[in-house]
Design a protein around this motif. Structure first.
Motif, PDB file in Angstrom:
ATOM      1  N   TRP A 266       0.805  -1.321  -0.034  1.00 54.73           N
ATOM      2  CA  TRP A 266       0.058  -0.032   0.102  1.00 54.73           C
ATOM      3  C   TRP A 266       0.915   1.348  -0.034  1.00 54.73           C
ATOM      4  O   TRP A 266       1.938   1.334   0.728  1.00 54.73           O
ATOM      5  CB  TRP A 266      -1.053  -0.119   1.338  1.00 54.73           C
ATOM      6  N   ASP A 270      -2.212   5.794  -2.710  1.00 55.17           N
ATOM      7  CA  ASP A 270      -3.464   4.753  -3.147  1.00 55.17           C
ATOM      8  C   ASP A 270      -5.015   5.390  -2.489  1.00 55.17           C
ATOM      9  O   ASP A 270      -4.990   5.832  -1.295  1.00 55.17           O
ATOM     10  CB  ASP A 270      -3.206   3.381  -2.409  1.00 55.17           C
ATOM     11  N   LYS A 271      -5.961   5.242  -3.255  1.00 58.17           N
ATOM     12  CA  LYS A 271      -7.288   5.573  -2.892  1.00 58.17           C
ATOM     13  C   LYS A 271      -7.703   4.906  -1.831  1.00 58.17           C
ATOM     14  O   LYS A 271      -7.867   3.740  -1.638  1.00 58.17           O
ATOM     15  CB  LYS A 271      -7.983   5.459  -4.072  1.00 58.17           C
ATOM     16  N   GLY A 272      -8.313   5.719  -0.836  1.00 50.90           N
ATOM     17  CA  GLY A 272      -8.999   5.103   0.473  1.00 50.90           C
ATOM     18  C   GLY A 272      -7.662   4.392   1.350  1.00 50.90           C
ATOM     19  O   GLY A 272      -8.347   3.675   2.358  1.00 50.90           O
ATOM     20  N   VAL A 273      -6.544   4.469   1.434  1.00 55.12           N
ATOM     21  CA  VAL A 273      -5.633   3.954   1.977  1.00 55.12           C
ATOM     22  C   VAL A 273      -5.621   4.595   3.229  1.00 55.12           C
ATOM     23  O   VAL A 273      -5.933   5.714   3.583  1.00 55.12           O
ATOM     24  CB  VAL A 273      -4.084   3.998   1.423  1.00 55.12           C
ATOM     25  N   THR A 274      -5.412   3.736   4.329  1.00 58.85           N
ATOM     26  CA  THR A 274      -5.407   4.354   5.799  1.00 58.85           C
ATOM     27  C   THR A 274      -3.891   4.129   6.293  1.00 58.85           C
ATOM     28  O   THR A 274      -3.079   3.658   5.798  1.00 58.85           O
ATOM     29  CB  THR A 274      -6.113   3.622   6.634  1.00 58.85           C
ATOM     30  N   GLN A 277      -2.197   0.875   6.866  1.00 60.37           N
ATOM     31  CA  GLN A 277      -2.120   0.312   5.727  1.00 60.37           C
ATOM     32  C   GLN A 277      -0.687   0.595   4.976  1.00 60.37           C
ATOM     33  O   GLN A 277      -0.294  -0.221   4.425  1.00 60.37           O
ATOM     34  CB  GLN A 277      -3.193   0.174   4.682  1.00 60.37           C
ATOM     35  N   ARG A 282      -0.245  -5.511  -0.118  1.00 59.64           N
ATOM     36  CA  ARG A 282      -1.648  -5.090  -0.951  1.00 59.64           C
ATOM     37  C   ARG A 282      -1.960  -6.319  -1.665  1.00 59.64           C
ATOM     38  O   ARG A 282      -3.239  -6.679  -1.588  1.00 59.64           O
ATOM     39  CB  ARG A 282      -1.781  -3.999  -1.571  1.00 59.64           C
ATOM     40  N   TYR A 304      -3.821  -6.924   5.747  1.00 61.49           N
ATOM     41  CA  TYR A 304      -4.423  -5.767   4.958  1.00 61.49           C
ATOM     42  C   TYR A 304      -4.358  -6.367   3.266  1.00 61.49           C
ATOM     43  O   TYR A 304      -4.546  -5.460   2.296  1.00 61.49           O
ATOM     44  CB  TYR A 304      -3.720  -4.455   4.869  1.00 61.49           C
ATOM     45  N   GLU A 306      -5.551  -7.152  -0.160  1.00 62.08           N
ATOM     46  CA  GLU A 306      -6.690  -6.864  -1.134  1.00 62.08           C
ATOM     47  C   GLU A 306      -6.781  -7.780  -2.203  1.00 62.08           C
ATOM     48  O   GLU A 306      -7.952  -8.008  -2.853  1.00 62.08           O
ATOM     49  CB  GLU A 306      -6.572  -5.426  -1.543  1.00 62.08           C
ATOM     50  N   HIS A 334     -10.096  -7.372   3.983  1.00 60.28           N
ATOM     51  CA  HIS A 334      -9.998  -6.297   2.887  1.00 60.28           C
ATOM     52  C   HIS A 334      -9.938  -6.897   1.575  1.00 60.28           C
ATOM     53  O   HIS A 334      -9.416  -6.179   0.761  1.00 60.28           O
ATOM     54  CB  HIS A 334      -8.701  -5.536   3.313  1.00 60.28           C
ATOM     55  N   LYS A 336     -10.641  -8.394  -1.792  1.00 68.23           N
ATOM     56  CA  LYS A 336     -11.580  -7.893  -2.711  1.00 68.23           C
ATOM     57  C   LYS A 336     -11.522  -8.695  -4.363  1.00 68.23           C
ATOM     58  O   LYS A 336     -12.464  -8.742  -5.006  1.00 68.23           O
ATOM     59  CB  LYS A 336     -11.664  -6.383  -3.148  1.00 68.23           C
TER      60      LYS A 336
END
Length: 566
Positions: A266, A270-274, A277, A282, A304, A306, A334, A336
């Protein structure tokens, strides 16, 4: 000459003196004696010595065949060896050796031999094993010496040490004399960062066979490397998982995790990364595998993750008839995108993907050994799924007749009445559904009730037609027709079902009237079926296959390609 004569005379006198002594020695023995009256030996037998002194000839007689005397006769003084064979009994047995001298009273030597106690013995009572190893190395052998039939006792559920024969076959044709057999135990890998200990008991099958002591084998297994909740823990989990899967791909662990092939981490952008993360793994790919086991638990500790790809297992046609991924991915929250490709699994369930089934968007289960569409593959269990691949589920490549008698051929079912297949086609949110190169036969379902001739699922509505440019470009007559046609896979942009064993006069109307039918590349990915015969002896293929798509473009003018699209 006289001195030489004197020498000869002295030698002769000496010899006469020696001879006189010997004669007087034998003649000095009176009667008959033996220096022992009783011997006791163990179950394995052995040899004892008895000294016989006799002035006359004697002979030894034995009343049991398991005792021998060597020599069994003689004269004068000698040592006799008493040889006792091993016993076949659990009980004490007795024999008598009777010495009968000539002209003298006989004497007896009593022999006692203890029997074998009822016993089970191991060549080792403690074994240490590693935390992990390849499947063909995860075993140890134990030699068991016993004179009773026995069984191995350990919990049926949850035991990490097992044997294929809990009550081994053993021939006790030598009575109570112990026999030795070899037993093989297999052990599972330890995923816990703590040492663990197992105890296996060896018990008599018959309760009346009471052992002198309890017999148990202790197995100690070293702890697994600790996987911490950080970037370092991710790298350890990946290396261990790859080792357990026996992947032919390895990494230079001295390099940064970012540089490992098939792995991404991550990034801040990256979009939406916390914040938690950033820097964590990833996506990861495990390829070129050689395993018959469930996915390693370590994959589930890549917190985490994905995107996961597990692909290219060896000899998938030789894998068990029932083979699953197991619960390794259960806790991933997480995940997807999941690809389990050419792994050889035969089914999958929502419980195995419990943590991610509500957010999973892409699922690729191609080139496995599915024999049926898993019943859990429904929109209610995977509400966000948009891409599903179930292609190439054939255990064997050379299948031309669906009456092939080999077991577990692959994904074989009658398309016209298969409940789970119909559920896939009713999945509104899917954008891509690939079912090519399976063993699907029969006719595609029409979703029209044979009694009422009405759609079994909702048909297109005015709102559906008006909101879709392609449908809205149709004539009024076609629009009225659409209101009687089942609305199947309305959002799908890619649909493939070629190289199966489908047949029939034509495709069902729900497919022929689908607004994206032309974009499905139907002549390649729908009409083209495999060669051979289906379950009913039919040759796959559709009788009324059109020569072009002009009829479709006349129906939906908006769908006709224009030069601006190229």
């Amino acid at each position: 000459m006289k001195p030489l004569f004197k020498i000869y005379l002295c030698l002769f006198a000496s010899l006469c003196f020696i001879a006189a002594c010997d004669d007087s020695d034998e003649e000095g023995i009176s009667g008959f004696t033996i220096d022992a009256q009783e011997f006791t030996l163990g179950a394995t037998g052995g040899m004892e010595s008895v000294k016989v002194a006799s002035g006359t000839k004697w002979v030894a007689k034995v009343n049991q065949p398991w005792v021998k005397v060597m020599p069994a006769n003689g004269v004068g003084s000698t040592n006799c060896e008493i040889v006792v064979d091993s016993t076949l009994s659990n009980d004490v047995r007795h024999a008598v050796v009777t010495f009968v001298p000539e002209g003298q009273s006989k004497q007896e030597l009593k022999i006692h031999q203890t029997g074998y106690g009822k016993m089970i013995g191991l060549d080792k009572y403690e074994v240490e094993v590693a935390s992990m190893a390849n499947e063909d190395k995860r075993y140890f052998d134990i030699s068991v010496t016993t004179n009773v039939k026995f069984k191995v006792d350990y919990p049926l559920m949850g035991s990490w040490v097992t044997t294929s024969k809990r009550q081994p076959d053993i021939s006790l044709d030598y009575g109570a004399r112990p026999r030795t057999i070899k037993m093989r135990f297999k052990w599972d890998m330890n995923t816990d960062p703590k040492e663990r200990i197992a105890s296996i008991k060896f018990l008599p099958v018959n309760e009346e066979d009471e052992l002198e002591k309890e017999v148990a084998l202790t197995i100690k297994q070293e702890a697994s490397p600790e996987i911490t909740d950080d970037r370092r823990g991710d790298s350890i989990a990946i290396v261990i998982a790859s080792t357990k899967l026996r992947s032919m791909i390895s990494w230079d662990t001295s390099e940064r995790l970012d540089y490992w092939a098939g792995i991404t981490v991550w990034e801040r952008t990256d979009k939406g990364v916390t914040p938690e993360q950033i820097g964590r793994v990833r996506s990861v790919e495990f390829k070129m595998l050689n395993t018959k086991e469930e996915l390693p638990a370590e994959i589930g500790k890549i917190k985490y993750l994905e995107t996961l790809v597990v692909a290219s297992n060896t000899n998938t046609q030789l894998l068990p008839a029932t083979y699953r991924i197991g619960n390794a991915l259960k806790g991933l929250q997480h995940l997807k995108n999941l690809t389990i490709n050419a792994m050889g699994i035969t089914t999958i369930s929502k419980s195995e993907l419990e943590g991610s089934c509500q957010i999973l968007t892409k699922l690729d289960l191609s080139s496995n050994n599915f024999t049926a569409i898993p019943s859990d593959l429904q929109s209610k269990n995977f509400p966000e799924l948009t891409h599903l691949r179930l292609t190439g589920n054939r255990r064997y490549s050379s299948i031309t007749d669906l009456n092939d008698t080999r077991e577990n051929l692959g994904l074989k079912f009658d398309a016209s009445n298969n409940y789970n297949f119909k559920n896939l086609l009713k999945w509104e949110k899917l954008k891509s559904l690939s079912l090519s190169y399976n063993l699907i036969y029969g006719e595609l379902p029409t979703f029209i009730n044979s009694w009422s001739h009405l759609p079994e699922v909702p048909a297109y509505t005015d709102e559906d037609i008006q909101s879709n440019d392609t449908l809205n470009s149709a004539s009024d007559e076609v629009k009225e027709k659409l209101k009687t046609i089942p609305r199947i896979l309305p959002n799908v942009e890619r649909f493939t079902i070629n190289l199966n064993f489908l047949s029939g006069d034509d495709l069902p109307e729900w497919l022929l009237y689908h607004p994206r039918f032309a974009r499905f590349d139907p002549f390649t990915l729908i009409y083209t079926q495999d060669s051979g015969k289906d379950m009913n002896g039919n040759v796959p293929g559709f009788k009324n296959e059109p020569s072009n798509l002009e009829w479709f473009y006349e129906r939906y003018p908006k769908a006709r390609p224009t030069l601006t699209e190229y």
